[in-house]
Design a protein around this motif. Structure first.
Motif, short mmCIF file in Angstrom:
data_model
loop_
_atom_site.label_atom_id
_atom_site.label_comp_id
_atom_site.label_asym_id
_atom_site.label_seq_id
_atom_site.Cartn_x
_atom_site.Cartn_y
_atom_site.Cartn_z
N ASP A 34 0.83 -1.19 0.00
CA ASP A 34 0.00 0.00 0.00
C ASP A 34 0.87 1.25 0.00
O ASP A 34 2.00 1.24 0.52
CB ASP A 34 -0.89 0.05 1.25
N VAL A 40 -1.15 10.29 3.54
CA VAL A 40 -1.57 9.41 2.44
C VAL A 40 -2.75 8.55 2.89
O VAL A 40 -3.74 8.38 2.17
CB VAL A 40 -0.40 8.53 1.97
N ASN A 41 -2.66 8.01 4.11
CA ASN A 41 -3.74 7.17 4.61
C ASN A 41 -5.03 7.97 4.80
O ASN A 41 -6.13 7.45 4.58
CB ASN A 41 -3.33 6.53 5.94
N SER A 43 -5.96 10.49 2.94
CA SER A 43 -6.50 10.60 1.58
C SER A 43 -7.16 9.30 1.14
O SER A 43 -8.23 9.30 0.52
CB SER A 43 -5.40 10.98 0.59
N ARG A 44 -6.54 8.18 1.46
CA ARG A 44 -7.10 6.88 1.07
C ARG A 44 -8.45 6.66 1.75
O ARG A 44 -9.39 6.13 1.15
CB ARG A 44 -6.13 5.76 1.43
N ALA A 47 -11.04 8.97 0.11
CA ALA A 47 -11.43 8.41 -1.19
C ALA A 47 -12.33 7.19 -1.03
O ALA A 47 -13.28 7.00 -1.79
CB ALA A 47 -10.19 8.05 -2.00
N ALA A 48 -12.03 6.35 -0.02
CA ALA A 48 -12.86 5.17 0.23
C ALA A 48 -14.28 5.56 0.61
O ALA A 48 -15.22 4.80 0.40
CB ALA A 48 -12.24 4.32 1.34
N LEU A 71 -1.83 5.21 -5.60
CA LEU A 71 -2.80 6.23 -5.20
C LEU A 71 -3.77 6.53 -6.34
O LEU A 71 -4.98 6.68 -6.13
CB LEU A 71 -2.08 7.51 -4.76
N GLN A 74 -6.56 4.20 -6.66
CA GLN A 74 -7.59 4.35 -5.65
C GLN A 74 -8.40 5.63 -5.83
O GLN A 74 -9.19 6.01 -4.96
CB GLN A 74 -6.95 4.32 -4.25
N ILE A 76 -7.28 8.76 -6.14
CA ILE A 76 -6.75 9.91 -5.41
C ILE A 76 -5.92 10.77 -6.35
O ILE A 76 -5.02 10.28 -7.04
CB ILE A 76 -5.88 9.44 -4.23
N SER A 256 -9.71 11.01 9.21
CA SER A 256 -10.52 11.16 8.01
C SER A 256 -12.01 11.22 8.35
O SER A 256 -12.74 12.09 7.87
CB SER A 256 -10.26 10.00 7.04
N MET A 287 -8.30 0.89 4.24
CA MET A 287 -9.16 1.93 4.79
C MET A 287 -10.63 1.51 4.67
O MET A 287 -11.03 0.91 3.67
CB MET A 287 -8.94 3.25 4.05
#
Length: 315
Positions: A34, A40-41, A43-44, A47-48, A71, A74, A76, A256, A287
């Motif tokens: 990943d 970054v997490n 953002s993930r 996005a999820a 990314l 996914q 992003i 998030s 995520m």
């Protein structure tokens, strides 16, 4: 749009092992790769949840190119800043009982020009951001005051800023009044320079960070839950978790959830806890999606259990 800034991103490989035996050949029962780093997490996770996010991060070498590719897959949007050094690669070993062993590389050293370029990219991208989440440790080459500069930049652009870092970087940034800071209990204890044994101890520490400039403090208390201290008071929230599979990125998923729900008040705290509880039950740093959440299981109270002993007190 939620903009994330990850000054020291990584390429993360997680192996699931039946039991970690030092000095022996350990065979993985599962593995995944990943893009990593706290921002970054975030953002993930955004996005999820089906929301728009842009990730600003320095990238270099083959690992950096792979981070950008993963990314993009996914959904992003990536705003990369090219650096000479290769993006770091990290390894995590996850055992069935929830024990996690991590090996984190130091990452590249950024030059003064690269550090300036990173701040410039944040300034460019911040124009359309509702929130800017600045997360993680600083790479070599960036001074602790860099996050303070970033907070000032975000506020000048009219964006609210969430800061998830620790140590001198956190303390230096408080003078610029970040809208929310998100320490875990160990980072909270480090910031105030004393042990935390109860939820009440954590509340007092959070109030001290607010006195130093933080407008709100969202503190993770591990298995005990989360604490939010802001202008309206203090709130405590928790949710049951049947099985902890991996806590990699769980705090980032929590942040998030907090920002997705508006980033203020008990409703956002409930969303943070729901996202964190879902994340620890997923493999690696996966995520959670909306289907993984159980909002009804979250309990938020304004009467904070001050005398409650922390399951994992911070020294």
């Amino acid at each position: 749009m939620i903009l994330t800034v990850t000054p020291n991103p990584s390429l993360d490989r997680t192996y699931e092992v039946p039991a970690l035996e030092r000095g022996e050949v350990n065979r993985a029962s599962g593995d995944r790769m990943d893009p990593g780093g706290k921002g970054v997490n975030v953002s993930r996770a955004v996005a999820a949840a089906g929301r728009h996010t842009v990730a600003v991060l320095p990238l270099g070498g083959a690992p950096g190119a792979l981070v950008a590719e993963l990314l993009g897959e996914q959904g992003i949007e990536v705003a990369p800043v090219e650096v000479a050094g290769a993006t770091r690669s990290n390894i995590a070993l996850a055992e069935p009982d929830g024990t996690l062993t991590k090996i984190n590389a130091a990452g590249p050293e950024l030059s003064a020009d690269e550090a300036a370029s990173l701040l410039t990219e944040v300034r460019i991208q911040s124009a359309g951001a509702d929130w800017i989440a600045c997360c993680g440790s600083l790479p070599r080459g960036l001074q602790p005051s860099w996050y303070a500069e970033l907070v000032a930049t975000a506020h000048a652009a009219g964006a609210r800023i969430a800061l998830d870092t620790s140590g001198p970087s956190l303390l230096a940034a408080l003078r610029e009044q970040p809208d929310v800071v998100k320490p875990n209990v160990e980072e909270l204890a480090e910031a105030v320079g004393r042990p935390l044994h109860t939820v009440g101890d954590a509340v007092k520490a959070a109030e001290e960070l607010r006195a130093l400039g933080a407008r709100a403090v969202l503190a993770s208390l591990g298995a005990d839950g989360q604490l939010l201290v802001d202008d309206s008071g203090a709130y405590f929230a928790s949710a049951p978790v049947e099985t902890v599979r991996s806590n990699v990125g769980a705090g980032d998923a929590s942040l998030s959830g907090f920002l997705i729900a508006g980033g203020t008040g008990p409703e956002a705290l409930a969303s943070a806890v729901a996202h964190g509880a879902a994340a620890v039950q997923l493999p690696g740093s996966v995520m959670p999606t909306p289907g993984d959440l159980d909002p009804a299981a979250v309990r938020v109270v304004a009467e904070v259990p001050l005398d409650r002993a922390l399951t994992e007190p911070a020294a």
